[in-house]
Design a protein around this motif. Structure first.
Motif, PDB file in Angstrom:
ATOM      1  N   GLY A 118       0.872  -1.639  -0.431  1.00 44.16           N
ATOM      2  CA  GLY A 118      -0.505  -0.002   0.493  1.00 44.16           C
ATOM      3  C   GLY A 118       0.598   1.428   0.014  1.00 44.16           C
ATOM      4  N   TYR A 119       1.762   1.456  -0.955  1.00 42.63           N
ATOM      5  CA  TYR A 119       3.170   2.196  -0.678  1.00 42.63           C
ATOM      6  C   TYR A 119       3.041   2.885  -1.443  1.00 42.63           C
ATOM      7  CZ  TYR A 119       3.480   1.116   4.339  1.00 42.63           C
ATOM      8  OH  TYR A 119       3.694   0.595   5.764  1.00 42.63           O
ATOM      9  N   ASP A 120       3.386   3.595  -2.066  1.00 36.69           N
ATOM     10  CA  ASP A 120       3.375   4.720  -3.178  1.00 36.69           C
ATOM     11  C   ASP A 120       4.905   4.962  -3.099  1.00 36.69           C
ATOM     12  OD1 ASP A 120       3.919   4.897  -6.233  1.00 36.69           O
ATOM     13  OD2 ASP A 120       1.904   7.306  -5.803  1.00 36.69           O
ATOM     14  N   VAL A 121       6.421   4.473  -3.994  1.00 36.38           N
ATOM     15  CA  VAL A 121       7.628   4.869  -3.636  1.00 36.38           C
ATOM     16  C   VAL A 121       7.747   5.260  -5.214  1.00 36.38           C
ATOM     17  CG1 VAL A 121      10.010   4.170  -2.867  1.00 36.38           C
ATOM     18  CG2 VAL A 121       7.600   3.837  -1.533  1.00 36.38           C
ATOM     19  N   THR A 122       8.154   6.216  -5.558  1.00 38.42           N
ATOM     20  CA  THR A 122       9.252   6.349  -6.935  1.00 38.42           C
ATOM     21  C   THR A 122      10.834   5.922  -6.913  1.00 38.42           C
ATOM     22  OG1 THR A 122       7.841   7.236  -7.154  1.00 38.42           O
ATOM     23  CG2 THR A 122       9.916   7.794  -8.954  1.00 38.42           C
ATOM     24  N   PRO A 123      10.723   4.826  -7.957  1.00 41.23           N
ATOM     25  CA  PRO A 123      12.555   4.691  -8.373  1.00 41.23           C
ATOM     26  C   PRO A 123      13.005   5.406  -9.378  1.00 41.23           C
ATOM     27  CG  PRO A 123      11.354   2.838  -9.187  1.00 41.23           C
ATOM     28  CD  PRO A 123      10.511   3.916  -8.637  1.00 41.23           C
ATOM     29  N   VAL A 124      14.248   6.298  -8.783  1.00 45.06           N
ATOM     30  CA  VAL A 124      14.907   7.478  -9.654  1.00 45.06           C
ATOM     31  C   VAL A 124      16.709   6.833  -9.741  1.00 45.06           C
ATOM     32  CG1 VAL A 124      15.553   9.672  -9.865  1.00 45.06           C
ATOM     33  CG2 VAL A 124      13.634   9.182  -8.180  1.00 45.06           C
ATOM     34  N   PHE A 125      16.655   6.847 -10.965  1.00 39.13           N
ATOM     35  CA  PHE A 125      17.835   6.061 -11.853  1.00 39.13           C
ATOM     36  C   PHE A 125      18.757   8.026 -12.474  1.00 39.13           C
ATOM     37  CE2 PHE A 125      19.991   5.705 -15.572  1.00 39.13           C
ATOM     38  CZ  PHE A 125      22.068   4.945 -15.267  1.00 39.13           C
ATOM     39  N   ILE A 126      19.582   8.356 -12.310  1.00 40.01           N
ATOM     40  CA  ILE A 126      20.210   9.325 -11.972  1.00 40.01           C
ATOM     41  C   ILE A 126      21.505   9.443 -13.105  1.00 40.01           C
ATOM     42  CG2 ILE A 126      20.790  11.609 -11.561  1.00 40.01           C
ATOM     43  CD1 ILE A 126      19.537  11.399  -9.126  1.00 40.01           C
ATOM     44  N   SER A 127      21.788   9.244 -14.227  1.00 36.81           N
ATOM     45  CA  SER A 127      23.381   8.816 -14.723  1.00 36.81           C
ATOM     46  C   SER A 127      24.310  10.030 -14.346  1.00 36.81           C
ATOM     47  CB  SER A 127      23.052   9.197 -16.501  1.00 36.81           C
ATOM     48  OG  SER A 127      24.338   8.925 -16.399  1.00 36.81           O
ATOM     49  N   ILE A 128      25.540   9.226 -13.973  1.00 40.74           N
ATOM     50  CA  ILE A 128      27.130  10.223 -14.015  1.00 40.74           C
ATOM     51  C   ILE A 128      27.149   9.879 -15.325  1.00 40.74           C
ATOM     52  CG2 ILE A 128      27.621   9.582 -11.158  1.00 40.74           C
ATOM     53  CD1 ILE A 128      28.268   7.088 -13.529  1.00 40.74           C
ATOM     54  N   ASP A 129      27.205   9.217 -16.326  1.00 45.45           N
ATOM     55  CA  ASP A 129      28.120   9.356 -17.923  1.00 45.45           C
ATOM     56  C   ASP A 129      26.719   9.921 -18.590  1.00 45.45           C
ATOM     57  OD1 ASP A 129      29.168   8.536 -19.784  1.00 45.45           O
ATOM     58  OD2 ASP A 129      28.821   6.632 -19.740  1.00 45.45           O
ATOM     59  N   VAL A 180      18.146   7.260 -23.618  1.00 48.94           N
ATOM     60  CA  VAL A 180      19.222   5.739 -23.734  1.00 48.94           C
ATOM     61  C   VAL A 180      18.136   6.326 -22.130  1.00 48.94           C
ATOM     62  CG1 VAL A 180      21.157   5.554 -22.643  1.00 48.94           C
ATOM     63  CG2 VAL A 180      21.055   6.515 -24.837  1.00 48.94           C
ATOM     64  N   VAL A 181      18.899   7.167 -21.035  1.00 48.58           N
ATOM     65  CA  VAL A 181      18.640   6.798 -19.924  1.00 48.58           C
ATOM     66  C   VAL A 181      16.937   6.295 -19.428  1.00 48.58           C
ATOM     67  CG1 VAL A 181      20.074   8.158 -18.257  1.00 48.58           C
ATOM     68  CG2 VAL A 181      17.733   9.398 -18.860  1.00 48.58           C
ATOM     69  N   GLY A 182      16.054   6.791 -20.951  1.00 49.49           N
ATOM     70  CA  GLY A 182      14.662   6.919 -20.240  1.00 49.49           C
ATOM     71  C   GLY A 182      14.543   5.023 -20.876  1.00 49.49           C
ATOM     72  N   GLU A 183      15.257   4.918 -22.293  1.00 47.37           N
ATOM     73  CA  GLU A 183      14.783   3.126 -21.934  1.00 47.37           C
ATOM     74  C   GLU A 183      15.519   1.849 -20.779  1.00 47.37           C
ATOM     75  OE1 GLU A 183      16.570   2.645 -25.719  1.00 47.37           O
ATOM     76  OE2 GLU A 183      15.009   3.727 -26.963  1.00 47.37           O
ATOM     77  N   TYR A 184      16.365   3.048 -20.456  1.00 50.16           N
ATOM     78  CA  TYR A 184      17.533   1.956 -19.681  1.00 50.16           C
ATOM     79  C   TYR A 184      16.345   1.460 -18.172  1.00 50.16           C
ATOM     80  CZ  TYR A 184      21.272   0.623 -16.736  1.00 50.16           C
ATOM     81  OH  TYR A 184      21.599  -0.257 -15.804  1.00 50.16           O
ATOM     82  N   ALA A 185      15.756   3.204 -17.683  1.00 50.04           N
ATOM     83  CA  ALA A 185      15.016   3.222 -16.760  1.00 50.04           C
ATOM     84  C   ALA A 185      14.026   1.865 -16.847  1.00 50.04           C
ATOM     85  CB  ALA A 185      14.546   4.116 -16.367  1.00 50.04           C
ATOM     86  N   GLY A 186      13.064   2.367 -17.941  1.00 49.65           N
ATOM     87  CA  GLY A 186      11.722   1.313 -18.541  1.00 49.65           C
ATOM     88  C   GLY A 186      11.809  -0.207 -18.370  1.00 49.65           C
ATOM     89  N   VAL A 187      13.480  -0.683 -18.266  1.00 51.03           N
ATOM     90  CA  VAL A 187      13.894  -2.158 -17.970  1.00 51.03           C
ATOM     91  C   VAL A 187      13.779  -2.988 -16.568  1.00 51.03           C
ATOM     92  CG1 VAL A 187      15.827  -3.966 -18.464  1.00 51.03           C
ATOM     93  CG2 VAL A 187      15.675  -2.010 -20.031  1.00 51.03           C
ATOM     94  N   PHE A 188      13.230  -1.781 -15.961  1.00 49.37           N
ATOM     95  CA  PHE A 188      13.499  -2.124 -14.562  1.00 49.37           C
ATOM     96  C   PHE A 188      12.321  -1.861 -14.185  1.00 49.37           C
ATOM     97  CE2 PHE A 188      17.769  -1.386 -15.141  1.00 49.37           C
ATOM     98  CZ  PHE A 188      18.566  -2.729 -15.132  1.00 49.37           C
ATOM     99  N   SER A 189      11.302  -0.793 -14.476  1.00 46.12           N
ATOM    100  CA  SER A 189      10.396  -0.740 -13.550  1.00 46.12           C
ATOM    101  C   SER A 189       9.582   0.744 -14.294  1.00 46.12           C
ATOM    102  CB  SER A 189      10.249  -0.503 -12.113  1.00 46.12           C
ATOM    103  OG  SER A 189       8.592   0.601 -11.950  1.00 46.12           O
ATOM    104  N   ASP A 190       8.119   0.670 -15.715  1.00 47.21           N
ATOM    105  CA  ASP A 190       7.294   1.853 -15.642  1.00 47.21           C
ATOM    106  C   ASP A 190       7.410   3.010 -14.852  1.00 47.21           C
ATOM    107  OD1 ASP A 190       5.892   0.665 -13.639  1.00 47.21           O
ATOM    108  OD2 ASP A 190       3.994  -0.060 -15.439  1.00 47.21           O
ATOM    109  N   LYS A 191       8.179   2.222 -12.960  1.00 49.66           N
ATOM    110  CA  LYS A 191       7.757   3.700 -12.121  1.00 49.66           C
ATOM    111  C   LYS A 191       9.012   4.439 -12.714  1.00 49.66           C
ATOM    112  CE  LYS A 191       5.644   3.475  -8.889  1.00 49.66           C
ATOM    113  NZ  LYS A 191       5.032   2.992  -7.221  1.00 49.66           N
ATOM    114  N   MET A 192      10.127   3.761 -12.704  1.00 49.48           N
ATOM    115  CA  MET A 192      11.572   3.736 -12.803  1.00 49.48           C
ATOM    116  C   MET A 192      11.402   5.654 -13.743  1.00 49.48           C
ATOM    117  SD  MET A 192      15.290   2.812 -13.153  1.00 49.48           S
ATOM    118  CE  MET A 192      14.628   1.686 -11.563  1.00 49.48           C
TER     119      MET A 192
END
Length: 204
Positions: free
Chosen positions: A101-112, A120-132
């Protein structure tokens, strides 16, 4: 990726101990019962404003991104092993939390930013979660965000496009308005993370 030795900056970042847990229990910290870590300089020493670029190519700030409790990770898409495992773990923790019941957002920040474009980061994040949420930016923007969270990264320049980037691997739990609340090392399991994050949200 090649595993890096713990740097002085990373060592100064975190001190984890039973003492820290006992200390915070005696404070007026509303999250004292949830904390398993302590940060040199206090929680306020980590995090802060940033300006980056999302997968749609839009410039966004931390207030645009951290609208819900969030798990923030700094890495890069060409990372061969550590980043995929960590992001998959973070996504699984978010799924467990959603079931509870918790709503949490995963965030990926590229250091490259040289290779990691918004697409590229959009496609990468989507591989792991549609919420990322995947974020990148100019080298200056990325450096500023990294410094705000006191992370470490260093490009191993090989003279071609197949270089690796050494980087720290903490995942940061961040709350809207409150800011940085807790961090997780690589050893933390999805269940460990979900339990701790749920505790923080319950005490908001």
């Amino acid at each position: 990726m090649r595993w890096i030795a713990v740097t002085a900056a990373a060592t100064a970042l975190v001190v984890v101990s039973a003492w820290a847990w006992l200390y915070t229990r005696g404070s007026d910290d509303q999250f004292a019962s949830c904390r398993a870590t302590a940060v040199a300089g206090g929680a306020g020493a980590i995090g802060g404003p940033f300006t980056l670029v999302n997968s749609a190519g839009q410039t966004v700030t931390d207030s645009d991104v951290i609208t819900k409790p969030s798990l923030v990770y700094f890495g890069y898409t060409f990372c061969p092993d550590v980043c995929p495992l960590d992001n998959a773990r973070n996504a699984e923790a978010v799924d467990i939390l959603e079931e509870q019941g918790y709503d949490v957002t995963p965030v990926f920040i590229s250091i490259d930013p040289e290779r990691d474009t918004p697409e590229v980061v959009g496609e990468y994040a989507g591989v792991f979660s549609d919420k990322m949420i995947g974020l990148t930016g100019s080298p200056e923007q990325v450096k500023a965000a990294s410094q705000a969270y006191r992370t470490y990264y260093k490009k191993n320049d090989t003279g071609n496009d197949y270089y690796l980037v050494d980087h720290s691997t903490f995942t940061y739990f961040v709350l809207p308005e409150t800011g940085f609340a807790e961090f997780f090392r690589r050893e933390a399991t999805p269940d460990d993370m979900a339990q701790t994050v749920g505790c923080f949200i319950d005490h908001m």
